[in-house]
Design a protein around this motif. Structure first.
Motif, short mmCIF file in Angstrom:
data_model
loop_
_atom_site.label_atom_id
_atom_site.label_comp_id
_atom_site.label_asym_id
_atom_site.label_seq_id
_atom_site.Cartn_x
_atom_site.Cartn_y
_atom_site.Cartn_z
N ILE A 1 43.53 55.97 -25.49
CA ILE A 1 42.14 56.36 -25.71
C ILE A 1 41.18 55.31 -25.15
CG2 ILE A 1 40.40 56.91 -27.46
CD1 ILE A 1 42.63 59.02 -26.92
N ASP A 2 41.54 54.05 -25.28
CA ASP A 2 40.70 53.00 -24.70
C ASP A 2 40.56 53.20 -23.19
OD1 ASP A 2 40.51 51.18 -27.17
OD2 ASP A 2 42.65 51.51 -26.94
N GLU B 1 38.37 56.23 -22.30
CA GLU B 1 36.95 55.91 -22.48
C GLU B 1 36.46 54.90 -21.45
OE1 GLU B 1 36.56 54.61 -26.53
OE2 GLU B 1 36.35 56.65 -27.29
N HIS B 2 37.36 54.02 -21.03
CA HIS B 2 36.96 52.95 -20.09
C HIS B 2 38.02 52.80 -19.00
CE1 HIS B 2 33.90 51.86 -23.04
NE2 HIS B 2 34.85 51.81 -23.96
N ARG C 1 41.22 57.68 -33.62
CA ARG C 1 40.09 58.58 -33.49
C ARG C 1 40.34 59.82 -34.34
NH1 ARG C 1 38.79 54.64 -31.08
NH2 ARG C 1 37.61 54.46 -29.13
N TYR D 1 39.53 64.46 -26.19
CA TYR D 1 40.19 63.57 -25.22
C TYR D 1 41.30 64.32 -24.49
CZ TYR D 1 37.74 59.78 -27.57
OH TYR D 1 36.77 58.96 -28.10
#
Length: 249
Positions: free
Chosen positions: A132-133, A136-137, A163, A169
């Protein structure tokens, strides 16, 4: 380690370039491979006689998947019927079974964002975030979230920060792009998604759209025939590789 697994289609007891040998040659364990006793402490199969029955069970599932796929690598989603049916246990051991083959590599993605456990089960220190990190980035770089596991030819991408709303996602175009890239980078790489329970969550169905095959895990003595049938009906028949009955939570 206590597992009973059987598989059947019917319920029963950076730039990415494609390569092969280059990827296997790079997949060394910097801290050395885990010893059989260490693997058993993590409830992982290995080649020694002490877990022969469990290892053979997962090799049989591997054989079935390879038979269904024919040529080329693939993405497999492993999802339990209900929580504590042992889906994560089956996912990491199936990934390990593929890594047994010195001509193949495995990549395990923890996609159970509410209850991520693969990094703890494998004893992996997550220092650079996870899936997920990265979603997002993307500037993090995919290589930073590929972690060694102590098992030759097996890598882990942990879930990353927990999350609640994970569906957004998994349904994103970025998630599909990530999986396509991870799969196509090396043709010896087999990707396994550890998904959340089918019951009570839409994520398993969303992840199934990203996978070539789905393995459903039923808790032996936990999930009823009716619950298993309802769970299986969530997936396209052509993608359903089978149902595994598991005794380990």
């Amino acid at each position: 380690m206590n597992a009973s697994t059987n598989d059947s289609t019917v319920v029963s007891s950076a730039e990415f370039t494609r390569g092969t040998g280059h990827s296997i040659a790079r997949m060394e364990e910097p801290g050395g491979a885990l010893a059989p006793l260490q693997l058993e402490e993590r409830r992982l199969i290995h080649r020694e006689e002490s877990v022969r029955l469990q290892s053979d069970a997962f090799r049989n599932i591997r054989t079935r998947l390879l038979g269904l796929a024919g040529e080329g690598n693939f993405v497999t989603l492993v999802v339990p019927v209900s929580p504590r049916s042992g889906g994560s246990f089956v996912a990491r051991n199936l990934a390990a079974a593929f890594a047994f083959d010195e001509a193949r590599t495995s990549l395990l993605l923890d996609c159970n964002l509410r209850y991520p456990e693969q990094h703890r089960a494998l004893g992996v220190e997550v220092g650079h975030g996870g899936l997920i990190d990265y979603l997002e980035h993307p500037s993090l770089g995919i290589e930073r979230i590929l972690y060694h596991t102590g098992i030759p030819r097996l890598r882990l991408i942990p879930a990353g920060k927990a999350r609640e709303n994970s569906s957004e996602y998994f349904s994103s175009s970025r998630m599909r792009t990530v999986l396509d890239s991870l799969r196509s980078r090396y043709n010896d790489r087999y990707v396994f998604l550890d998904g959340p329970a089918i019951k009570g969550s839409p994520d398993a169905r969303i992840l199934a759209d990203l996978a070539d095959f789905v393995v459903v895990v039923a808790g032996y003595g936990r999930d009823t025939p009716g619950a298993i049938s309802t769970a299986v009906a969530n997936f396209e028949p052509g993608k359903l590789a089978g149902v595994v009955f598991n005794q380990a939570p």
